[in-house]
Write a protein that holds these residues in place. Structure first.
Motif, PDB file in Angstrom:
ATOM      1  N   THR A 253       0.833  -1.202   0.000  1.00 19.06           N
ATOM      2  CA  THR A 253       0.000   0.000   0.000  1.00 19.06           C
ATOM      3  C   THR A 253       0.868   1.253   0.000  1.00 19.06           C
ATOM      4  O   THR A 253       0.612   2.208  -0.752  1.00 19.06           O
ATOM      5  CB  THR A 253      -0.934  -0.002   1.216  1.00 19.06           C
ATOM      6  OG1 THR A 253      -1.689  -1.222   1.236  1.00 19.06           O
ATOM      7  CG2 THR A 253      -1.884   1.175   1.179  1.00 19.06           C
TER       8      THR A 253
ATOM      9  N   VAL B 184      -4.528   4.582   6.776  1.00 20.79           N
ATOM     10  CA  VAL B 184      -4.842   3.248   6.263  1.00 20.79           C
ATOM     11  C   VAL B 184      -4.491   2.239   7.346  1.00 20.79           C
ATOM     12  O   VAL B 184      -3.343   2.199   7.818  1.00 20.79           O
ATOM     13  CB  VAL B 184      -4.068   2.917   4.967  1.00 20.79           C
ATOM     14  CG1 VAL B 184      -4.426   1.524   4.476  1.00 20.79           C
ATOM     15  CG2 VAL B 184      -4.361   3.959   3.889  1.00 20.79           C
TER      16      VAL B 184
ATOM     17  N   VAL C 153     -11.579  -4.085   2.545  1.00 22.80           N
ATOM     18  CA  VAL C 153     -10.854  -3.015   1.854  1.00 22.80           C
ATOM     19  C   VAL C 153     -11.772  -1.816   1.665  1.00 22.80           C
ATOM     20  O   VAL C 153     -12.905  -1.955   1.192  1.00 22.80           O
ATOM     21  CB  VAL C 153     -10.334  -3.491   0.479  1.00 22.80           C
ATOM     22  CG1 VAL C 153      -9.502  -2.387  -0.194  1.00 22.80           C
ATOM     23  CG2 VAL C 153      -9.506  -4.757   0.615  1.00 22.80           C
TER      24      VAL C 153
ATOM     25  N   LEU D  63      -9.211   4.303   5.877  1.00 24.61           N
ATOM     26  CA  LEU D  63      -9.460   3.190   4.975  1.00 24.61           C
ATOM     27  C   LEU D  63      -8.897   1.918   5.593  1.00 24.61           C
ATOM     28  O   LEU D  63      -7.859   1.948   6.286  1.00 24.61           O
ATOM     29  CB  LEU D  63      -8.807   3.427   3.611  1.00 24.61           C
ATOM     30  CG  LEU D  63      -9.374   4.566   2.760  1.00 24.61           C
ATOM     31  CD1 LEU D  63      -8.637   4.649   1.435  1.00 24.61           C
ATOM     32  CD2 LEU D  63     -10.865   4.392   2.526  1.00 24.61           C
TER      33      LEU D  63
ATOM     34  N   ASN E  99      -7.488  -2.077   5.087  1.00 25.16           N
ATOM     35  CA  ASN E  99      -6.845  -2.985   4.139  1.00 25.16           C
ATOM     36  C   ASN E  99      -6.330  -4.173   4.944  1.00 25.16           C
ATOM     37  O   ASN E  99      -5.145  -4.260   5.283  1.00 25.16           O
ATOM     38  CB  ASN E  99      -5.710  -2.289   3.389  1.00 25.16           C
ATOM     39  CG  ASN E  99      -5.235  -3.098   2.183  1.00 25.16           C
ATOM     40  OD1 ASN E  99      -5.794  -4.144   1.875  1.00 25.16           O
ATOM     41  ND2 ASN E  99      -4.202  -2.621   1.515  1.00 25.16           N
TER      42      ASN E  99
ATOM     43  N   VAL F 243      -6.829   0.587  -2.675  1.00 23.75           N
ATOM     44  CA  VAL F 243      -6.717   1.677  -1.690  1.00 23.75           C
ATOM     45  C   VAL F 243      -6.131   2.926  -2.347  1.00 23.75           C
ATOM     46  O   VAL F 243      -6.616   4.049  -2.142  1.00 23.75           O
ATOM     47  CB  VAL F 243      -5.852   1.231  -0.493  1.00 23.75           C
ATOM     48  CG1 VAL F 243      -5.483   2.429   0.387  1.00 23.75           C
ATOM     49  CG2 VAL F 243      -6.608   0.197   0.340  1.00 23.75           C
TER      50      VAL F 243
END
Length: 399
Positions: A10, A244, A361, A372, A374, A392
Motif C-alpha cells: 500500500t 490506512v 478493503v 481506509l 486494508n 486503496v
C-alpha cells in the motif's frame, strides 16, 4: 499502519502516486504474518476455507489429534462471532461468489506485483514454475475438478493431471506417485520469499522519502468530529490527512478503539524453512500443495519453505514441537531427500482471516471519513497484497 506485505504494498502504490507516506509498525517490516508464510503466489488457487465441504469434514478436522485445523474455545466473544459467521459462510453460493471476487482481485494483484518487480528488480527469489495440488482420493480429486471447472468460467487456466503426469512435471514426486490419485496443475503459479521482498520494499521506499516509524505500537486515535487528526503511538502522536489500517490480525483490536468491529480473526499457521541438498532430483522445483495434509511446499532459492495448519487459538505465539514435527513428517513423506533437516527455522504467524475469505478493503460504514481499511487477507496475504493496495491507492489518489 502496518509494515507487513499488505502495508508495504500500500505504501508503495501510494508513493508511486505522489503521496507523502509514513509507515508505522511495532515490529520490523515483514516480521509478522508475512515473514515465514507459505511463499506461494496462488493467483489461480483461491478457493476460500469457508466451503460447503467443511460440514462433512468438521468432525475429523476438530477431533483428530493430527488435524491441520484446531479450535481452542476461549472466553472471547469475538472468536465466537467469527466462528459462527464462518459456519454461515460454508455454503456453495457464498463460496462461489467469494471465489469469483478473489480470482479477479488476484489477477489485479499479479499485474501490479509483477510491474513493481520489473521496475524495482528486488531480489526475493521469485520463480514462476507452476503449482501442483495433490489429492490422495478419487473423491477429493473429483471435487477439485468441479472447482476447476467453476474457475475456468472466470479465466483460470488449470488442468487435472494423473499421478504419472505429476511425476513428469515434478520428478521429485516420482517415488510418491503411487500415493497420488491425481492433481490440479496450474502452470502459471509463482513463488517468492515474502520477507526478502518486504525488506527490499522498505529500502526502495526509504530511499524515496517514505518515513518509517518502527518499534511504535498503535494505541489509539485523536478524533476531530468525523475525522482522525492523528494516530497515537507508543512513540508519540502522528498527524496525517488520511489513514490506512493494515495491521493484519491486530486490525480488530485497534479498530475497537474507534468503536468499530472488524470480522478479522487470527488463523495461526506454522512453517519450517529447510536448506536443500545438492541432489536436485530430490528437491521440488514446482510449488506443491498436499491437499490431504493441508501443507504447502515452495522452493525459494536454495531453501524449501514448508507451511500449513490453521488454528483458532487467539494470539498465541508458542510453537508446539508436535506441529513442527508434523511438517517434517509431511516433508519426509513427499521429498525425503530434499534436505538434511539439520536446521528447521520453525516459525508461527497469525493470518488475518475473515469468515468468507474476502479481505476488508475501503472505508468502514461507521468509521471516520479519512480512514481506509486494508486487512483480512487470510492465507492469501502475499497473493492479494498488491491488488488491495491498488484499490486503496485508487480511493486516495485516483490515477
Amino acid at each position: 499502519m502496518g509494515a507487513g506485505i499488505v502495508g508495504l504494498a500500500t505504501a508503495y502504490e501510494l508513493q508511486q502516486r505522489g503521496l507523502q507516506v509514513t509507515v508505522i509498525d511495532q515490529a520490523q517490516p515483514g516480521t509478522g504474518a508475512s515473514g515465514g508464510n507459505g511463499a506461494q503466489l496462488s493467483y489461480s488457487y483461491v478457493q476460500p476455507l469457508a466451503d460447503a465441504s467443511i460440514w462433512r469434514q468438521l468432525p475429523r478436522l476438530l477431533l483428530s489429534p493430527s488435524s491441520p485445523l484446531k479450535l481452542r474455545p476461549q472466553w472471547d466473544t469475538h472468536q465466537w462471532h467469527w466462528g459462527l459467521a464462518f459456519l454461515r459462510a460454508c455454503n456453495r453460493h457464498t463460496s462461489e461468489r467469494s471465489t469469483e471476487r478473489l480470482l479477479a482481485l488476484a489477477a489485479l494483484s499479479r499485474h501490479r506485483f509483477e510491474a513493481m518487480l520489473q521496475s524495482e528488480s528486488i531480489d526475493c527469489d521469485f520463480s514462476r514454475t507452476g503449482k501442483l495440488v495433490l489429492y490422495d482420493t478419487p473423491a477429493g480429486l473429483a471435487s477439485a475438478q468441479r472447482q476447476m471447472e467453476l474457475q475456468r468460467a472466470w479465466g483460470s487456466q488449470q488442468q487435472a493431471v494423473s499421478a504419472a503426469r505429476c511425476a513428469e512435471i515434478e520428478p521429485a514426486l516420482q517415488h510418491y506417485q503411487h500415493r497420488i490419485a491425481g492433481a490440479i496443475y496450474t502452470p502459471s503459479e509463482c513463488a517468492a520469499d515474502c520477507l526478502k521482498l518486504c525488506q527490499g520494499l522498505q529500502a526502495v521506499l526509504a530511499a524515496r522519502g517514505v518515513r518509517f516509524l518502527l518499534g511504535a505500537r498503535v494505541q489509539g486515535f485523536v478524533r476531530q468530529g468525523r475525522r482522525i487528526a492523528a494516530v497515537r503511538t507508543s512513540a508519540g502522536a502522528v498527524e496525517a490527512q488520511q489513514f490506512v489500517l493494515a495491521l493484519g490480525s491486530h486490525s480488530h483490536p485497534v479498530a475497537r478503539t474507534l468503536g468499530l468491529r472488524l470480522p478479522v480473526y487470527p488463523l495461526k499457521g506454522y512453517s519450517i524453512t529447510l536448506d536443500t541438498t545438492e541432489a536436485s532430483a530430490t528437491v521440488p522445483r514446482v510449488n506443491v500443495t498436499d491437499a490431504a495434509r493441508k501443507v504447502v511446499f515452495a522452493r525459494i532459492g536454495h531453501r524449501l519453505r514448508v507451511a500449513g495448519m490453521a488454528e483458532l487459538v487467539g494470539h498465541d505465539a508458542r510453537i508446539p514441537p508436535a506441529r513442527i514435527e508434523s511438517l517434517c513428517q509431511a516433508t519426509r513423506a513427499l521429498f525425503p531427500g530434499c534436505s538434511q533437516f539439520e536446521e528447521l527455522r520453525p516459525w508461527t504467524g497469525m493470518r488475518p482471516a475473515t469468515p468468507t475469505g474476502l479481505p476488508v478493503v475501503g472505508p468502514h460504514a461507521s468509521g471516520p471519513a479519512n480512514l481506509l481499511l486494508n486487512t483480512g487477507h487470510g492465507s492469501l496475504g502475499f497473493t492479494l497484497a498488491f491488488g488491495t493496495a491498488a484499490q486503496v491507492a485508487e480511493l486516495l489518489a485516483p490515477a
